[in-house]
Scaffold this motif. Structure first.
Motif, PDB file in Angstrom:
ATOM      1  N   GLU A  21      83.634  -9.436  63.578  1.00  0.00           N
ATOM      2  CA  GLU A  21      83.512 -10.267  62.372  1.00  0.00           C
ATOM      3  C   GLU A  21      83.754 -11.738  62.674  1.00  0.00           C
ATOM      4  O   GLU A  21      83.104 -12.617  62.099  1.00  0.00           O
ATOM      5  N   SER A  22      84.679 -12.028  63.582  1.00  0.00           N
ATOM      6  CA  SER A  22      84.921 -13.440  63.910  1.00  0.00           C
ATOM      7  C   SER A  22      83.727 -14.036  64.651  1.00  0.00           C
ATOM      8  O   SER A  22      83.345 -15.183  64.412  1.00  0.00           O
TER       9      SER A  22
ATOM     10  N   SER B  56      86.794  -4.695  68.882  1.00  0.00           N
ATOM     11  CA  SER B  56      87.332  -4.373  67.559  1.00  0.00           C
ATOM     12  C   SER B  56      86.450  -5.002  66.480  1.00  0.00           C
ATOM     13  O   SER B  56      85.743  -5.982  66.720  1.00  0.00           O
ATOM     14  N   GLU B  57      86.532  -4.414  65.298  1.00  0.00           N
ATOM     15  CA  GLU B  57      85.728  -4.944  64.189  1.00  0.00           C
ATOM     16  C   GLU B  57      86.158  -6.368  63.844  1.00  0.00           C
ATOM     17  O   GLU B  57      85.331  -7.185  63.441  1.00  0.00           O
ATOM     18  N   TYR B  58      87.437  -6.656  63.996  1.00  0.00           N
ATOM     19  CA  TYR B  58      87.932  -8.009  63.721  1.00  0.00           C
ATOM     20  C   TYR B  58      87.248  -9.018  64.651  1.00  0.00           C
ATOM     21  O   TYR B  58      86.810 -10.084  64.208  1.00  0.00           O
ATOM     22  N   ASP B  59      87.138  -8.665  65.951  1.00  0.00           N
ATOM     23  CA  ASP B  59      86.470  -9.554  66.911  1.00  0.00           C
ATOM     24  C   ASP B  59      84.993  -9.718  66.550  1.00  0.00           C
ATOM     25  O   ASP B  59      84.450 -10.834  66.617  1.00  0.00           O
TER      26      ASP B  59
ATOM     27  N   SER C 141      80.701  -2.633  66.751  1.00  0.00           N
ATOM     28  CA  SER C 141      81.990  -2.333  67.379  1.00  0.00           C
ATOM     29  C   SER C 141      81.897  -1.083  68.252  1.00  0.00           C
ATOM     30  O   SER C 141      82.457  -1.034  69.349  1.00  0.00           O
TER      31      SER C 141
ATOM     32  N   SER D  24      81.055 -14.582  62.013  1.00  0.00           N
ATOM     33  CA  SER D  24      81.332 -15.741  61.154  1.00  0.00           C
ATOM     34  C   SER D  24      81.069 -17.042  61.913  1.00  0.00           C
ATOM     35  O   SER D  24      80.554 -17.999  61.337  1.00  0.00           O
TER      36      SER D  24
ATOM     37  N   ALA E 117      79.082  -4.426  61.314  1.00  0.00           N
ATOM     38  CA  ALA E 117      80.179  -4.734  62.229  1.00  0.00           C
ATOM     39  C   ALA E 117      80.750  -3.464  62.851  1.00  0.00           C
ATOM     40  O   ALA E 117      81.102  -3.447  64.039  1.00  0.00           O
TER      41      ALA E 117
END
Length: 117
Positions: A107-108, A102-105, A96, A111, A92
């Motif tokens: 990862e989502s 972003s890493e959050y985006d 990124s 998933s 991730a």
């Protein structure tokens, strides 16, 4: 009797003459109400004008559907790019860096991809 009639006549004429020189309270009241009404209309106009200016500044003047479609296709291209990089084994953090997301985006998206596949 004649003195009474003459007395009443003199009083009537004097009251009639005095009535021309006396101030009319209803005219003052009418003038005050008129001034209040005018100031109220001016305030109302100014408020509506300010609201219109704020609406023009805050709301977009025109929504361009082609721009919206371009943004949607760019997002779908990014999602496809993230999925492809994930399939190739990138982490991730690496994805990124490559996609500037972003890493959050990342990862989502991963998933969601994992849940679908």
């Amino acid at each position: 009797m004649i003195y009474t009639i003459i007395g009443l006549l003199i009083v009537a004429v004097s009251l009639f003459i005095i009535s021309f020189f006396a101030q009319d309270k209803f005219k003052k009241l009418e003038h005050q109400i008129e001034q209040l009404s005018l100031s109220n209309l001016q305030d109302n106009y100014q408020i509506k004008k300010k609201i219109k200016i704020l609406e023009e500044e805050l709301l977009p003047s025109e929504i361009n559907i082609t721009d919206f479609n371009k943004q949607a296709s760019n997002k779908s291209n990014l999602v496809k790019q993230v999925e492809t990089l994930y399939k190739q084994g990138y982490s991730a953090a690496e994805i990124s860096e490559k996609t500037n997301l972003s890493e959050y985006d990342i990862e989502s998206v991963i998933s969601q991809y994992s849940n679908m596949g």
